[in-house]
Scaffold this motif. Structure first.
Motif, short mmCIF file in Angstrom:
data_model
loop_
_atom_site.label_atom_id
_atom_site.label_comp_id
_atom_site.label_asym_id
_atom_site.label_seq_id
_atom_site.Cartn_x
_atom_site.Cartn_y
_atom_site.Cartn_z
N ASN A 140 -13.54 47.21 11.93
CA ASN A 140 -13.59 48.58 12.45
C ASN A 140 -12.75 49.58 11.66
O ASN A 140 -12.08 50.42 12.24
CB ASN A 140 -13.17 48.62 13.91
N ILE A 141 -12.77 49.46 10.34
CA ILE A 141 -12.04 50.44 9.53
C ILE A 141 -12.97 51.61 9.24
O ILE A 141 -14.14 51.42 8.88
CB ILE A 141 -11.58 49.81 8.19
N SER A 142 -12.48 52.83 9.41
CA SER A 142 -13.33 53.99 9.11
C SER A 142 -13.37 54.17 7.59
O SER A 142 -12.55 53.61 6.87
CB SER A 142 -12.77 55.23 9.80
N PRO A 143 -14.33 54.96 7.08
CA PRO A 143 -14.54 55.06 5.63
C PRO A 143 -13.25 55.41 4.89
O PRO A 143 -12.53 56.32 5.30
CB PRO A 143 -15.56 56.19 5.50
N CYS A 144 -12.94 54.66 3.83
CA CYS A 144 -11.80 54.96 2.98
C CYS A 144 -12.18 54.56 1.56
O CYS A 144 -13.34 54.20 1.32
CB CYS A 144 -10.57 54.16 3.44
N ILE A 145 -11.21 54.58 0.63
CA ILE A 145 -11.58 54.30 -0.76
C ILE A 145 -12.00 52.85 -0.93
O ILE A 145 -12.96 52.53 -1.62
CB ILE A 145 -10.43 54.64 -1.71
N ARG A 146 -11.31 51.94 -0.26
CA ARG A 146 -11.64 50.52 -0.41
C ARG A 146 -12.95 50.18 0.26
O ARG A 146 -13.75 49.39 -0.26
CB ARG A 146 -10.51 49.67 0.18
N TYR A 147 -13.19 50.76 1.42
CA TYR A 147 -14.46 50.56 2.12
C TYR A 147 -15.16 51.91 2.28
O TYR A 147 -14.96 52.58 3.29
CB TYR A 147 -14.22 49.95 3.51
N PRO A 148 -15.93 52.33 1.28
CA PRO A 148 -16.49 53.70 1.29
C PRO A 148 -17.34 53.98 2.54
O PRO A 148 -17.41 55.11 2.99
CB PRO A 148 -17.33 53.78 0.02
N PHE A 149 -18.01 52.97 3.07
CA PHE A 149 -18.83 53.19 4.26
C PHE A 149 -18.15 52.62 5.52
O PHE A 149 -18.74 52.56 6.57
CB PHE A 149 -20.21 52.53 4.12
N GLY A 150 -16.92 52.14 5.36
CA GLY A 150 -16.21 51.54 6.48
C GLY A 150 -16.60 50.08 6.70
O GLY A 150 -17.37 49.51 5.93
N THR A 151 -16.06 49.46 7.77
CA THR A 151 -16.46 48.08 8.10
C THR A 151 -16.89 48.03 9.55
O THR A 151 -16.63 48.96 10.31
CB THR A 151 -15.29 47.09 7.91
N ASP A 152 -17.59 46.92 9.92
CA ASP A 152 -18.06 46.83 11.31
C ASP A 152 -17.13 45.95 12.15
O ASP A 152 -16.02 45.60 11.72
CB ASP A 152 -19.51 46.35 11.34
N TRP A 153 -17.61 45.59 13.34
CA TRP A 153 -16.74 44.87 14.28
C TRP A 153 -16.43 43.45 13.85
O TRP A 153 -15.59 42.78 14.41
CB TRP A 153 -17.37 44.89 15.68
N MET A 154 -17.11 42.92 12.80
CA MET A 154 -16.79 41.61 12.28
C MET A 154 -16.09 41.74 10.94
O MET A 154 -15.93 40.77 10.20
CB MET A 154 -18.04 40.76 12.11
N GLY A 155 -15.71 42.95 10.58
CA GLY A 155 -15.02 43.19 9.32
C GLY A 155 -15.90 43.08 8.10
O GLY A 155 -15.43 42.88 6.99
#
Lengths: 199, 298, 264
Positions: C35-50
């Motif tokens: 559940n990470i919101s969009p950032c440089i490492r995860y441009p589209f974010g991550t979901d509930w399972m990472g």
């Protein structure tokens, strides 16, 4: 060589108006016959019947006593009034000519077809120029009768006379029978040996 | 002078359709413009009226009754003083009764009466008024066009190829109606490829070849070869079935100078190299260096 | 015009190839980074399972494009087959095919899609089959009427009387006429099939949830969107719309190109 129409009736659909009723007529390959008839008489329909584009509703069209074959090169060739409809707009003229049955180079040059025209598309040529191609295409090997349906009506006088002079020479040489449909009585008197008035 | 046109040049894309065209029409005069199909005649008619597609560019001067024909004047005059009689049925609304189209949608008694009179005059039964365009024959369509042109009293009638598809008597009949319209006082410009028809009815004939005027001459001059001056006009005369049906070789050339220089016996070197001006001899105007007559400013 | 078409094809190919290479990454779960919101490492974010949503989206869109290509091709082929048979066959065959076209067009699309997809087993094959079987109708009708018109044209009749075979007439006169229409039809079918694939998957009748297709991504995201995880729906959705628009553009370009060519 004998082209015959025997008691030909024609209509487009059942119960429709008869376009042609009980037409009988015979010609051989030394004759040049002109047909004059009022508009709406079905002259184009008659040409289409004689050259096998459509079949008579009853009666028969015979070439040397046998019905016209539906397959292969038809010995009775028709030249249409509107050359622009008789060529595929997406083919260059060279390909259009190639459809004819082995057209000799003499015919092409005698008709005044220029080399550069061969690589053009139909819509860049005038009606007179296109009609020359259509005539050349109909004069392949195996043509025994030629039906000309108002072929120079849309053309100017000079092109008209050029085309007819060539045609007369060619059919004389090759013993091809000619049937001409036209409104122009003066023209028919020039190009045919006998004229039939239909009413 | 009813209509004057000068230095008209029409181009479509890269192609020159008409070059340095000129035309004068007086009242009561029937002028025929004759040329091979595809020589740009219809485009000329359309450009007088102003209905050419955007890619067609027309330059030159068009004067109507001495005034330059501007868009403003055009929009006022079109349909009542200046009318176009178009080429084929596709110019009629297929879903509207013929009578209503002739009356231009007006339903009052005066107009309907006029429609009836006109239909009677041109030998059409009253029932035709309630027919749809697809029910009409070729000849009938032309007569309907003529009727709709005559609803008002036109001063200038432009007829674009009024006869193709009609047999000879019918064509003759249609053209004779144009003669009548001219005799009633209007100027008529008839555009056609049928020279013989033009000779039998027109006053003046303009002969066009490859987008240029070759000769302007009176129709009666076509009675004999000797009153015609240009090589091409003479050739046309000789090619008529009743005048010997001669076989004349002319092929399209795209060079400068006279297109007939290589065939004409009178031609000299300058016929091939020079731009040929127009000469006036008697009442004819000829584009030929050796026809005689005096040089014109066209 | 040509340059633009090449560019678009290039972008689409890039999507497919990228999707191929992130097959593994798309499935990697990492519960420390969920559940990470969009950032440089995860441009589209991550979901509930990472799972990394960027890779999942790429993978999803590449699956969608492949399904689109295959089913658009199959339905175009069906359309050509039926259109031609209908135009050249005898009256009975023509009547049957016209009836079939009308019948297929009359049925609600989505219903048929669902039925076929379930019947064929809910996997990629089923989805492709269901889309192919429902999308050929309008193109078939177009081809049939074009061919009928051509058959009646004077120049083809003339060629027939000059002794040309049926095969010659077909390949010389008819194919050049209908080919541009088939290509345009094929391209415009593309976006349609992609959207249908996503929608039946979204509704739960299409692909199974272990396939990270765009439809799956979107339907899963619905459970979390109310809790403020907007990126789960927005990014896959935008990419889907973007690809669909690219296809439309390419279709338009083709249409214009052929119009220009024939309008000389």
């Amino acid at each position: 060589m004998l082209l015959e129409a025997k008691n030909v009736f024609f209509r487009y659909d059942k119960k429709g108006r008869w376009i042609l009723e009980n037409i009988s007529f015979t010609m051989d390959n030394t004759q040049r016959i002109g047909i004059i008839a009022p508009s709406g008489f079905g002259k184009t329909t008659l040409c289409k019947l004689l050259s096998g584009y459509i079949k008579p509703t009853s009666g028969s069209i015979l070439l040397n006593g046998t019905p016209l074959s539906q397959k292969g090169y038809c010995p009775v060739q028709m030249i249409w009034q509107h050359p622009d409809l008789a060529v595929n707009p997406k083919l260059i003229m060279k390909e259009v000519l190639a459809e004819g049955n082995d057209i000799s180079k003499e015919i092409i040059s005698a008709l005044g077809i220029q080399q550069q025209w061969l690589y053009r598309f139909p819509n860049t040529l005038s009606g007179g120029e296109l009609q020359r191609f259509c005539i050349a295409r109909a004069l392949g090997k195996g043509t025994q009768f030629l039906l000309a349906d108002e072929i120079t009506t849309m053309l100017d006088l000079i092109t008209q006379s050029q085309i007819w002079h060539f045609l007369l020479q060619e059919i004389e040489k090759r013993k091809i029978g000619l049937l001409v449909v036209s409104h122009d009585i003066d023209l028919l008197k020039q190009v045919t040996t006998e004229q039939i008035y239909l009413k | 002078m009813l209509l004057e046109m000068e230095h008209i040049t029409i181009t479509a894309g890269q192609k020159n359709i008409l070059k340095n065209f000129f035309l004068n029409i007086k009242e009561k005069e029937l002028v025929a413009l004759v040329g091979a199909s595809g020589s740009g005649k219809s485009i000329l008619a359309h450009s007088i009226i102003g209905i050419t597609p955007e890619s067609v560019i027309c330059s030159g001067v068009i004067k109507y009754k001495g005034n330059i024909l501007t868009e403003e004047i055009k929009s006022k005059l079109l349909g009542n003083e200046i009318v176009l009689i178009p080429q084929n049925t596709s110019y009629l609304d297929p879903l509207m009764k013929v009578g209503m189209q002739v009356a231009k949608g007006k339903k009052d008694k005066k107009h309907l009466q006029k429609v009836k009179e006109l239909f009677q005059k041109y030998n059409m039964e009253h029932s035709v008024i309630n027919q749809y365009p697809f029910m009409l024959s070729g000849g009938m369509t032309r007569r309907v066009f003529i009727c709709s042109a005559l609803m008002e009293t036109p001063k200038l009638v432009i007829a674009d190829e009024p006869t193709p598809g009609l047999h000879k008597e019918m064509a003759q009949k249609v053209v004779s109606h144009f003669r009548e319209i001219a005799d009633m006082g209007a100027g008529v410009l008839m555009i056609t490829h049928d020279l013989e028809l033009a000779i039998s009815t027109a006053d003046k004939i303009i002969v066009l070849y490859n987008g240029e005027i070759m000769e302007v001459t009176k129709a009666e001059n076509f009675k004999s070869e000797h009153t015609l001056y240009h090589y091409y006009t003479k050739a046309l005369w000789k090619a008529m079935p009743k005048n010997g049906f001669q076989n004349i070789t002319i092929y399209r050339t795209n060079e400068k100078g006279c297109p007939f220089a290589q065939y004409c016996k009178k031609s000299k070197k300058q016929c091939i190299t020079d731009e040929i001006p127009y000469f006036k001899k008697e009442e004819s105007i000829i584009k030929c260096l050796f026809a005689g007559g005096e040089k014109q400013c066209y | 015009m040509k340059k633009r078409i090449i560019w678009i094809i290039f972008v689409l190919c890039a999507f497919v190839i990228a999707g191929y290479f992130c097959k593994e990454y798309a499935l990697v779960t990492d519960f420390t980074n969920k559940n990470i919101s969009p950032c440089i490492r995860y441009p589209f974010g991550t979901d509930w399972m990472g799972r990394n949503l960027f890779f999942r989206t790429l993978r999803g869109i590449s699956i969608s494009i492949l399904i689109g290509v295959t089913s658009a091709s199959i339905s175009t082929m069906i359309a050509i087959l039926f259109g031609t048979v209908s135009a050249f066959g005898n009256k009975e065959i023509d009547t049957i095919i016209v009836w079939l076209i009308d019948f297929m067009m009359g049925l609600p699309h989505i219903l048929l899609l669902i039925v076929v997809s379930i019947a064929a087993g809910r996997d990629i094959k089923g989805v492709i089959l269901s889309i192919s079987l429902t999308h050929w109708t309008s193109l078939a009708r177009l081809i049939r009427s074009e061919l009928l018109q051509l058959k009646a044209s004077t120049y083809i009749q003339v060629a027939e009387k000059l002794g040309k075979s049926k095969f010659y007439l077909f390949q010389k006169h008819m194919i050049p006429h209908i080919l541009p229409q088939c290509i345009t039809g094929w391209i415009l079918l593309f976006p349609h099939t992609i959207l249908h694939e996503s929608s039946i998957t979204f509704l739960g009748f299409g692909l199974k949830s272990n396939q990270p297709a765009i439809g799956i991504l979107l339907s899963e995201s619905m459970q979390y969107i109310v809790t403020g995880r907007w990126w789960l729906a927005v990014f896959p959705g935008c990419v889907l719309v973007f690809v669909v628009l690219l296809f439309y553009d390419i279709g338009k370009c083709f249409q214009k190109y052929y119009e220009q060519k024939s309008g000389v």
